[in-house]
Scaffold this motif. Structure first.
Motif, PDB file in Angstrom:
ATOM      1  N   GLU A   1      14.051  16.763 -31.574  1.00  0.00           N
ATOM      2  CA  GLU A   1      14.820  15.561 -31.856  1.00  0.00           C
ATOM      3  C   GLU A   1      14.080  14.344 -31.318  1.00  0.00           C
ATOM      4  N   ILE A   2      13.965  13.320 -32.141  1.00  0.00           N
ATOM      5  CA  ILE A   2      13.266  12.108 -31.750  1.00  0.00           C
ATOM      6  C   ILE A   2      14.263  11.146 -31.120  1.00  0.00           C
ATOM      7  N   SER A   3      13.968  10.684 -29.926  1.00  0.00           N
ATOM      8  CA  SER A   3      14.846   9.758 -29.217  1.00  0.00           C
ATOM      9  C   SER A   3      14.027   8.577 -28.723  1.00  0.00           C
ATOM     10  N   LEU A   4      14.266   7.405 -29.292  1.00  0.00           N
ATOM     11  CA  LEU A   4      13.555   6.212 -28.854  1.00  0.00           C
ATOM     12  C   LEU A   4      13.871   5.908 -27.397  1.00  0.00           C
ATOM     13  N   ARG A   5      15.111   6.186 -26.982  1.00  0.00           N
ATOM     14  CA  ARG A   5      15.478   5.948 -25.587  1.00  0.00           C
ATOM     15  C   ARG A   5      14.649   6.832 -24.668  1.00  0.00           C
ATOM     16  N   ARG A   6      14.462   8.088 -25.075  1.00  0.00           N
ATOM     17  CA  ARG A   6      13.684   9.010 -24.246  1.00  0.00           C
ATOM     18  C   ARG A   6      12.220   8.580 -24.181  1.00  0.00           C
ATOM     19  N   ILE A   7      11.669   8.164 -25.332  1.00  0.00           N
ATOM     20  CA  ILE A   7      10.277   7.732 -25.364  1.00  0.00           C
ATOM     21  C   ILE A   7      10.072   6.522 -24.450  1.00  0.00           C
ATOM     22  N   ALA A   8      10.981   5.547 -24.550  1.00  0.00           N
ATOM     23  CA  ALA A   8      10.870   4.350 -23.725  1.00  0.00           C
ATOM     24  C   ALA A   8      11.018   4.691 -22.244  1.00  0.00           C
ATOM     25  N   ARG A   9      11.959   5.593 -21.950  1.00  0.00           N
ATOM     26  CA  ARG A   9      12.185   5.981 -20.562  1.00  0.00           C
ATOM     27  C   ARG A   9      10.960   6.676 -19.974  1.00  0.00           C
ATOM     28  N   ASN A  10      10.372   7.582 -20.764  1.00  0.00           N
ATOM     29  CA  ASN A  10       9.194   8.296 -20.283  1.00  0.00           C
ATOM     30  C   ASN A  10       7.993   7.369 -20.124  1.00  0.00           C
ATOM     31  N   ALA A  11       7.872   6.407 -21.039  1.00  0.00           N
ATOM     32  CA  ALA A  11       6.773   5.442 -20.927  1.00  0.00           C
ATOM     33  C   ALA A  11       6.926   4.610 -19.655  1.00  0.00           C
ATOM     34  N   ALA A  12       8.151   4.181 -19.384  1.00  0.00           N
ATOM     35  CA  ALA A  12       8.404   3.388 -18.177  1.00  0.00           C
ATOM     36  C   ALA A  12       8.136   4.211 -16.928  1.00  0.00           C
ATOM     37  N   ARG A  13       8.521   5.457 -16.965  1.00  0.00           N
ATOM     38  CA  ARG A  13       8.300   6.312 -15.800  1.00  0.00           C
ATOM     39  C   ARG A  13       6.817   6.599 -15.593  1.00  0.00           C
ATOM     40  N   GLY A  14       6.097   6.718 -16.713  1.00  0.00           N
ATOM     41  CA  GLY A  14       4.662   6.934 -16.584  1.00  0.00           C
ATOM     42  C   GLY A  14       3.991   5.748 -15.917  1.00  0.00           C
ATOM     43  N   ALA A  15       4.391   4.528 -16.330  1.00  0.00           N
ATOM     44  CA  ALA A  15       3.826   3.317 -15.723  1.00  0.00           C
ATOM     45  C   ALA A  15       4.232   3.210 -14.256  1.00  0.00           C
ATOM     46  N   GLU A  16       5.501   3.553 -13.960  1.00  0.00           N
ATOM     47  CA  GLU A  16       5.967   3.507 -12.584  1.00  0.00           C
ATOM     48  C   GLU A  16       5.223   4.523 -11.721  1.00  0.00           C
ATOM     49  N   ARG A  17       4.963   5.695 -12.272  1.00  0.00           N
ATOM     50  CA  ARG A  17       4.240   6.746 -11.541  1.00  0.00           C
ATOM     51  C   ARG A  17       2.824   6.296 -11.187  1.00  0.00           C
ATOM     52  N   ARG A  18       2.165   5.661 -12.153  1.00  0.00           N
ATOM     53  CA  ARG A  18       0.805   5.180 -11.898  1.00  0.00           C
ATOM     54  C   ARG A  18       0.802   4.114 -10.806  1.00  0.00           C
ATOM     55  N   ALA A  19       1.802   3.206 -10.837  1.00  0.00           N
ATOM     56  CA  ALA A  19       1.875   2.146  -9.837  1.00  0.00           C
ATOM     57  C   ALA A  19       2.087   2.731  -8.436  1.00  0.00           C
ATOM     58  N   ILE A  20       2.934   3.763  -8.359  1.00  0.00           N
ATOM     59  CA  ILE A  20       3.181   4.397  -7.062  1.00  0.00           C
ATOM     60  C   ILE A  20       1.912   5.068  -6.543  1.00  0.00           C
ATOM     61  N   LEU A  21       1.239   5.796  -7.423  1.00  0.00           N
ATOM     62  CA  LEU A  21       0.010   6.478  -7.016  1.00  0.00           C
ATOM     63  C   LEU A  21      -1.066   5.481  -6.578  1.00  0.00           C
ATOM     64  N   GLN A  22      -1.178   4.379  -7.286  1.00  0.00           N
ATOM     65  CA  GLN A  22      -2.160   3.356  -6.917  1.00  0.00           C
ATOM     66  C   GLN A  22      -1.833   2.758  -5.551  1.00  0.00           C
ATOM     67  N   ALA A  23      -0.530   2.498  -5.304  1.00  0.00           N
ATOM     68  CA  ALA A  23      -0.132   1.925  -4.021  1.00  0.00           C
ATOM     69  C   ALA A  23      -0.389   2.912  -2.885  1.00  0.00           C
ATOM     70  N   LEU A  24      -0.075   4.188  -3.139  1.00  0.00           N
ATOM     71  CA  LEU A  24      -0.324   5.202  -2.116  1.00  0.00           C
ATOM     72  C   LEU A  24      -1.822   5.355  -1.850  1.00  0.00           C
ATOM     73  N   ASN A  25      -2.608   5.347  -2.924  1.00  0.00           N
ATOM     74  CA  ASN A  25      -4.056   5.504  -2.781  1.00  0.00           C
ATOM     75  C   ASN A  25      -4.665   4.327  -2.021  1.00  0.00           C
ATOM     76  N   ALA A  26      -4.175   3.111  -2.317  1.00  0.00           N
ATOM     77  CA  ALA A  26      -4.699   1.920  -1.662  1.00  0.00           C
ATOM     78  C   ALA A  26      -4.337   1.882  -0.182  1.00  0.00           C
ATOM     79  N   ASN A  27      -3.260   2.563   0.188  1.00  0.00           N
ATOM     80  CA  ASN A  27      -2.811   2.557   1.579  1.00  0.00           C
ATOM     81  C   ASN A  27      -3.010   3.917   2.245  1.00  0.00           C
ATOM     82  N   HIS A  28      -3.937   4.720   1.666  1.00  0.00           N
ATOM     83  CA  HIS A  28      -4.322   6.001   2.252  1.00  0.00           C
ATOM     84  C   HIS A  28      -3.125   6.928   2.484  1.00  0.00           C
ATOM     85  N   GLY A  29      -2.177   6.889   1.535  1.00  0.00           N
ATOM     86  CA  GLY A  29      -1.033   7.784   1.609  1.00  0.00           C
ATOM     87  C   GLY A  29       0.092   7.321   2.509  1.00  0.00           C
TER      88      GLY A  29
END
Length: 365
Positions: free
Chosen positions: A281-309
């Motif tokens: 089943e195609i869900s635009l809400r799900r696609i948008a939610r997953n895209a936002a979470r992917g971007a949020e995940r990358r931002a968290i990882l970058q912040a953790l990496n920049a501050n040595h965890g």
């Protein structure tokens, strides 16, 4: 305990036993239309049928209509039809005369007479027995109530409101509900949306229940964080407002967002396709939610990496609370500090970073 708590957990307004209007109807278009419709029909002497899933607030809407009607000086009497045995329901509703049956040692008025001059709410009206349906139809037609065993009726002036979560049309086709009674009680019909259809109203409802239970239990709890409210909005709440209310009640008692948030974060995942090659089943809400979470995940990882965890420093960089960061780390499935073979925030080891988040399968809310 505030007055009315035992009957309705919505109570904050002792005068009307109702929550604020902005909490009842929220800000979604569907609920605004219902608000306008209720105000238009409140003073009309016609039965109203309130339909909607269990837990959507049908009783609260009926109480609001009563409070804004010409019957507001009279009583509001609720009858939860499934809670009364079928053999007793007719006498409970319409009363009985002395000697009408074995054990009827005295005459007794029923709920209909008790509601005289006010509003009678028949909750789950589809559960009425055939005999009770016939007598209710007679009362609506003649404006009189006949006690069991009575020769003459007693005039009553009662505003009738009914509620049901069942598709009554199916009961009519099966012959278990009278079509003529259905047409009588559904002169005006209000269809309440489920909570998942009015997600924008979830924050206001959650804050309301937080205030209510904080006062009820005498607890001082922190305000709900933005991330916690986001989790609430993403959940589907099959039990609707009642389920949300119980969830916030649990938060007030436990006093920890982290503990209760695990129930939402650890919810069931979406089922796989029934057969190989089936089109999901195609869900635009799900696609948008997953895209936002992917971007949020990358931002968290970058912040953790920049501050040595260092998570506290990462939280400050991201401008969120340390607790919210812990929730987000767990929700995103980011490995903990002690994960083998991976640094605390290893950007290169994360295969989802190249997908834009679209392939990241988060738990279904």
């Amino acid at each position: 305990m505030p007055k009315g708590v035992a009957d309705s957990v919505w109570t904050l307004d002792p005068a009307r036993n109702l929550p604020p209007v902005e909490v009842i109807f929220g800000r979604t278009a569907a609920m605004r239309e219902i608000h306008e419709k209720v105000l238009k029909v409140a003073d009309a002497d016609v039965p109203v049928l309130v339909r909607g899933e269990s837990g959507t607030g049908k009783e609260v809407i009926a109480k609001f209509m009563h409070a804004h009607s010409a019957w507001n000086c009279g009583p509001f009497v609720k009858v939860h039809c499934p809670a009364i045995p079928e053999t007793l329901l007719e006498s409970e509703l319409f009363g009985y005369e002395e000697g009408a049956f074995t054990g009827a040692n005295n005459s007794r008025s029923g709920r209909v007479e008790s509601a005289n001059g006010g509003t009678l709410l028949l909750d789950e009206i589809a559960e009425l027995s055939a005999g009770a349906q016939a007598k209710l139809l007679q009362m609506l037609q003649d404006g009189e109530v006949f006690r069991i065993g009575a020769v003459e009726g007693k005039p009553v002036q009662v505003r009738i409101a009914c509620a049901t979560h069942r598709p009554v049309e199916q009961d009519i086709r099966r012959g278990s509900f009278r079509p003529d009674l259905f047409y009588r009680v559904s002169v005006v019909t209000l269809h309440l949306p489920s909570l998942r259809e009015r997600r924008d109203d979830i924050p206001a409802l959650a804050e309301y229940f937080l205030r209510f239970y904080s006062r009820k239990f005498g607890r001082s709890v922190p305000p709900l964080t933005g991330y916690f409210l986001q989790l609430l909005q993403e959940n589907d709440w099959p039990g609707n407002i009642r389920e949300l209310e119980n969830f916030i009640n649990r938060y007030v008692l436990l006093g920890s967002e982290e503990i209760v948030a695990e129930e939402l974060i650890g919810g069931p995942t979406e089922p796989a396709a029934a057969a190989e090659g089936a089109t999901p089943e195609i869900s635009l809400r799900r696609i948008a939610r997953n895209a936002a979470r992917g971007a949020e995940r990358r931002a968290i990882l970058q912040a953790l990496n920049a501050n040595h965890g260092n998570r506290k420093k990462a939280a400050r960089v991201l401008n969120i609370s340390y607790r919210a960061l812990l929730y987000k780390i767990r929700d995103a499935g980011i490995p903990g500090k002690g994960a083998r073979g991976q640094r605390p925030a290893d950007l290169t080891a994360d295969s989802n970073l190249m997908t834009g988040g679209l392939d990241y399968e988060a738990p279904t809310r």
